[in-house]
Enzyme design. Structure first.
Site, PDB file in Angstrom:
ATOM      1  N   HIS A  58     -71.629  55.751 108.677  1.00 49.95           N
ATOM      2  CA  HIS A  58     -72.364  57.024 108.577  1.00 49.95           C
ATOM      3  C   HIS A  58     -72.026  57.935 109.763  1.00 49.95           C
ATOM      4  O   HIS A  58     -72.905  58.574 110.353  1.00 49.95           O
ATOM      5  CB  HIS A  58     -73.865  56.762 108.506  1.00 49.95           C
ATOM      6  CG  HIS A  58     -74.258  55.770 107.463  1.00 49.95           C
ATOM      7  ND1 HIS A  58     -73.893  55.908 106.138  1.00 49.95           N
ATOM      8  CD2 HIS A  58     -74.962  54.604 107.548  1.00 49.95           C
ATOM      9  CE1 HIS A  58     -74.370  54.889 105.444  1.00 49.95           C
ATOM     10  NE2 HIS A  58     -75.011  54.081 106.281  1.00 49.95           N
ATOM     11  N   SER A 104     -72.465  50.210 104.669  1.00 56.13           N
ATOM     12  CA  SER A 104     -73.355  50.283 105.811  1.00 56.13           C
ATOM     13  C   SER A 104     -73.515  48.901 106.446  1.00 56.13           C
ATOM     14  O   SER A 104     -72.565  48.384 107.030  1.00 56.13           O
ATOM     15  CB  SER A 104     -74.697  50.909 105.378  1.00 56.13           C
ATOM     16  OG  SER A 104     -75.450  51.303 106.492  1.00 56.13           O
TER      17      SER A 104
END
Length: 243
Positions: free
Chosen positions: A170, A134
């Site tokens: 994501h 991330s």
């Protein structure tokens, strides 16, 4: 023992729920450690939880999984002061640097304050394998999309730019990610770049993507380019499934 070329494995994964610990190392992070080529001793893996405010829980979870995996674990924290006397010496002595998620804007601000970005470039060029999830994926790129500023995602454009691309994370699990990433590339706010579904990663040697990887059976990876008429074109990449 450095990797044989500057290496980054940027992911939307790399950790899995543990049976006896909060987290265990997932196939993506295991692959990053293997890329360091360590033999005859425990791999030296350093955790940076800057994006999560150097939470004590995150640090504890890392040491639990490092012990379980047989790693020589260490961590660098910047709040309230650096925990090691020489950041450069510590990071350059690692086989793998593993950056966790959270606020990529906060991470980049703290790294700038402490000169971590310059050290990361030096470590990368020296063959220390850089990996992360991330925020720990976006940071190596020019920028990407982030919730650092609130629930409505915004662009981040001041990444370390070790890699001359944008990065979407994501991509399949947060509904704002894909359309915003595509629009930012189409409009020129971000350069063309690569995106990953949860559980996928991007392996770069130098600044070239050499393969997309996944630690589950469904995760995809994508290249998003800009056309001359300022629209986005998304191409699904071939993905090698790690077991």
């Amino acid at each position: 023992m450095p990797a044989d070329a500057p290496t980054i494995l940027a992911t939307s994964g790399g950790i899995v729920a543990g049976e006896r610990t909060r987290w265990e190392i997932g196939p993506l992070t295991r692959h990053a450690i293997e890329l360091a080529g360590v033999t005859g001793r425990a791999p030296r893996v350093c955790y940076l939880g800057t994006a999560g405010g150097d939470s004590t829980e995150g640090i504890r979870n890392f040491y639990d999984l490092a012990q379980l995996a047989g790693l020589h674990g260490s961590h660098v924290q910047l709040f309230t002061m650096p925990n090691v006397p020489d950041l450069r010496e510590h990071l350059l002595s690692q086989d793998v640097i593993w950056v966790f998620g959270g606020s990529v804007a906060g991470l980049l601000a703290m790294w700038e304050l402490h000169g971590v970005g310059e050290v990361m470039r030096e470590a990368w060029e020296a063959g220390v394998v850089l990996t992360g999830v991330s925020a720990g994926s976006i940071c190596w790129h020019v920028g990407g999309t982030t919730d650092s500023f609130g629930p409505d995602l915004r662009p981040i454009t001041n990444g370390l730019a070790l890699l001359p691309y944008s990065n979407g994370v994501h991509y399949d699990s947060e509904e704002q990610r894909r359309p915003l990433f595509r629009s930012l590339v189409a409009g020129g706010t971000l350069p063309p770049g690569y995106a990953t579904d949860d559980g996928a990663g991007l392996l770069y040697r130098g600044t070239e993507l050499v393969e997309a990887l996944a630690e589950n059976d469904r995760a995809g990876a994508y290249f998003v380019d800009r056309t001359p008429d300022h629209t986005a074109v998304e191409t699904r990449l071939d993905v090698r499934r790690l077991r």
